[in-house]
Design a protein around this motif. Structure first.
Motif, PDB file in Angstrom:
ATOM      1  N   UNK A  66       0.695  -1.240  -0.040  1.00  0.00           N
ATOM      2  CA  UNK A  66       0.042  -0.018  -0.039  1.00  0.00           C
ATOM      3  C   UNK A  66       0.742   1.236  -0.171  1.00  0.00           C
ATOM      4  N   UNK A  67       0.776   2.383  -1.002  1.00  0.00           N
ATOM      5  CA  UNK A  67       1.573   3.373  -0.748  1.00  0.00           C
ATOM      6  C   UNK A  67       0.687   4.753  -1.519  1.00  0.00           C
ATOM      7  N   UNK A  68       1.012   5.789  -1.074  1.00  0.00           N
ATOM      8  CA  UNK A  68       0.385   7.012  -1.652  1.00  0.00           C
ATOM      9  C   UNK A  68       1.293   7.303  -2.800  1.00  0.00           C
ATOM     10  N   UNK A  69       0.470   7.884  -3.790  1.00  0.00           N
ATOM     11  CA  UNK A  69       0.965   8.454  -5.102  1.00  0.00           C
ATOM     12  C   UNK A  69       0.725  10.040  -5.080  1.00  0.00           C
ATOM     13  N   UNK A  70       1.510  10.673  -5.739  1.00  0.00           N
ATOM     14  CA  UNK A  70       1.420  12.077  -5.949  1.00  0.00           C
ATOM     15  C   UNK A  70       0.189  12.525  -6.726  1.00  0.00           C
ATOM     16  N   UNK A  71      -0.354  11.623  -7.739  1.00  0.00           N
ATOM     17  CA  UNK A  71      -1.539  11.888  -8.375  1.00  0.00           C
ATOM     18  C   UNK A  71      -2.387  10.567  -8.735  1.00  0.00           C
ATOM     19  N   UNK A  72      -3.614  10.793  -9.181  1.00  0.00           N
ATOM     20  CA  UNK A  72      -4.484   9.638  -9.054  1.00  0.00           C
ATOM     21  C   UNK A  72      -4.255   8.851 -10.321  1.00  0.00           C
ATOM     22  N   UNK A  73      -3.778   9.848 -11.384  1.00  0.00           N
ATOM     23  CA  UNK A  73      -3.319   9.063 -12.751  1.00  0.00           C
ATOM     24  C   UNK A  73      -2.136   8.242 -12.362  1.00  0.00           C
ATOM     25  N   UNK A  74      -1.127   8.723 -11.739  1.00  0.00           N
ATOM     26  CA  UNK A  74      -0.090   7.869 -11.403  1.00  0.00           C
ATOM     27  C   UNK A  74      -0.385   6.817 -10.576  1.00  0.00           C
ATOM     28  N   UNK A  75      -1.317   6.822  -9.852  1.00  0.00           N
ATOM     29  CA  UNK A  75      -1.941   5.489  -8.892  1.00  0.00           C
ATOM     30  C   UNK A  75      -2.428   4.486  -9.879  1.00  0.00           C
ATOM     31  N   UNK A  76      -3.218   5.021 -10.994  1.00  0.00           N
ATOM     32  CA  UNK A  76      -3.705   4.349 -12.140  1.00  0.00           C
ATOM     33  C   UNK A  76      -2.517   3.498 -12.811  1.00  0.00           C
ATOM     34  N   UNK A  77      -1.504   4.218 -13.140  1.00  0.00           N
ATOM     35  CA  UNK A  77      -0.562   3.764 -13.963  1.00  0.00           C
ATOM     36  C   UNK A  77       0.232   2.694 -13.217  1.00  0.00           C
ATOM     37  N   UNK A  78       0.596   2.806 -11.839  1.00  0.00           N
ATOM     38  CA  UNK A  78       1.132   1.717 -11.026  1.00  0.00           C
ATOM     39  C   UNK A  78       0.160   0.480 -11.109  1.00  0.00           C
TER      40      UNK A  78
END
Ligand SMILES: Cc1ncc(C[n+]2csc(CCOP(=O)(O)OP(=O)(O)O)c2C)c(N)n1
Lengths: 199, 182
Positions: free
Chosen positions: B51-63
């Motif tokens: 579980x980790x935090x991303x800077x943007x939701x788009x980035x979270x989707x990419x991961x």
């Protein structure tokens, strides 16, 4: 112009081929939007290549996801400088996770080339290696010339990362165009990574 | 007993965590949200999840997308305003590449919203999901949480398609303004 931005300008086509010729262990490669992945396509088809047809800026986040899922495999993200500027926060995420099997390569032509060559901030004031270092990525380097690029890639493929390698490139147009079939690209990549088998 | 059967004991976020686990969802990326914080805490506390935090939701989707390509199923947690930043990457990545991208969205902007900006953003969410043909369900009742989450995950995987679960204030309590004298 800051001194740090005055570097040897190299060919993305040439360096992409040099990179791909060093891949002997089914390393995964994620090619960012536009000419970055056209050159990857042009460097020869590998089942472990993933080509983005949109989602500008997500090459490194996608590569990070692959690297998390497959920690024993080296995963390389290829990204343009304009794309990196759009998703620069991802560098801090990658540094916080200290993702050891991840290699990031930035092709910096100082422009949004595919959309008409409009200059990006990287042409004048922004140093992408500076951004990477300030984001906590210690192994961040400018490639001074082709031989140095190869040395950095050799290190990145053998030492623990994350690695961040940036190169100043020219504006030559890629010879090839990626075949734009997202389902085929995805399925082939998953098979190349051993996640799926052909039916 | 499977978590798909209601037991009336656990809080919504405990049920979601357990059902994700039963469905082998191992990665959770997010951009923080107040209402989601007990779920985020619960995922961080359980080593089953990365579980980790991303800077943007788009980035979270990419991961989450990359993880799926590499064989790991993930979920992205966000609030309504985070979802509003996503149509480009859903339409150019998750949908055309057939990624079972799971999104859990805490719904701000309705049922007592005090920030007009949030209310406006909220109105864009379901039309955006519908326009991309993305399966979505809104959770309002505790006794439906386990069933809906379980079935949504399994359908996303089987049909190789993104899906969204929207957590309504009727379930979570939402976020309300502190009462003040008028
Ligand atoms: C969110 C978003 N904004 C804008 C575009 C249009 N666009 C496509 S490629 C591109 C430029 C990419 O620049 P860079 O990453 O530096 O690669 P280059 O074209 O220079 O090789 C732009 C602006 C887009 N596809 N998505």
């Amino acid at each position: 112009m800051p001194e740090s931005n005055e570097r040897k300008v190299m060919s993305r086509a040439d360096l992409t081929k040099r990179l791909v010729s060093k891949l002997r262990n089914e390393e995964a490669v994620v090619g960012g939007i536009g000419w970055t992945n056209f050159e990857l396509w042009g460097a020869g088809q590998r089942p472990q290549n993933f080509y983005m047809l949109g989602s500008m800026g997500l090459a490194f986040p996608i590569a990070l996801g692959v690297a998390i899922a497959q920690p024993k495999r080296r995963v390389i993200g290829l990204e343009g400088d304009g794309s990196l500027l759009m998703q620069v926060g991802a560098l801090g995420t990658i540094a916080s996770r200290n993702q050891r099997n991840l290699v990031m390569i930035v092709w910096d032509n100082g422009a949004y080339q595919i959309t008409g060559g409009q200059p990006a901030a990287t042409a004048t004031v922004v140093d992408v290696v500076g951004l990477a270092r300030a984001s906590g990525l210690e192994k961040s380097f400018w490639a001074k010339d082709e031989a140095h690029f190869e040395q950095l890639v050799d290190r990145a493929l053998s030492e623990e990362g994350p690695f961040f390698i940036a190169v100043k490139i020219d504006s030559a147009k890629p010879a090839a165009t990626t075949h734009r079939d997202p389902v085929q690209i995805r399925e082939r990549f998953m098979r190349g990574l051993g996640v799926r088998e052909a039916i | 007993m499977s978590s798909a059967e209601p037991d009336g004991q656990r809080a919504w976020h405990e049920i979601i965590r357990d059902v994700l686990k039963e469905n082998n969802v191992r990665l959770a990326t997010y951009v923080p949200d107040n209402v989601l914080s007990p779920l985020i805490r619960g995922l961080h506390a359980d080593p089953f999840f990365t579980t980790f935090c991303c800077a943007r939701e788009e980035e979270a989707v990419g991961v989450a997308t990359g993880a799926w390509l590499g064989g790991t199923l993930g979920v992205v947690l966000m609030q309504t305003s985070g979802f509003a930043t996503l149509p480009n990457v859903l339409a150019s990545l998750a949908v055309p590449y057939q990624i079972p991208l799971l999104m859990i969205i805490s719904e701000r902007g309705t049922l007592g919203e005090f920030n007009l900006g949030q209310a406006m953003v909220c109105r864009t969410m379901r039309p955006a999901l519908e326009s991309m043909g993305i399966e979505n369900h809104t959770l309002r009742r505790l006794d439906e949480v386990a069933f809906v989450v379980d079935r949504t995950v399994s359908q996303a995987v089987s049909t190789q398609a993104p899906a969204a679960i929207i957590l309504n204030a009727l379930l979570t309590g939402g976020k309300v303004e502190k009462k003040r004298e008028v």
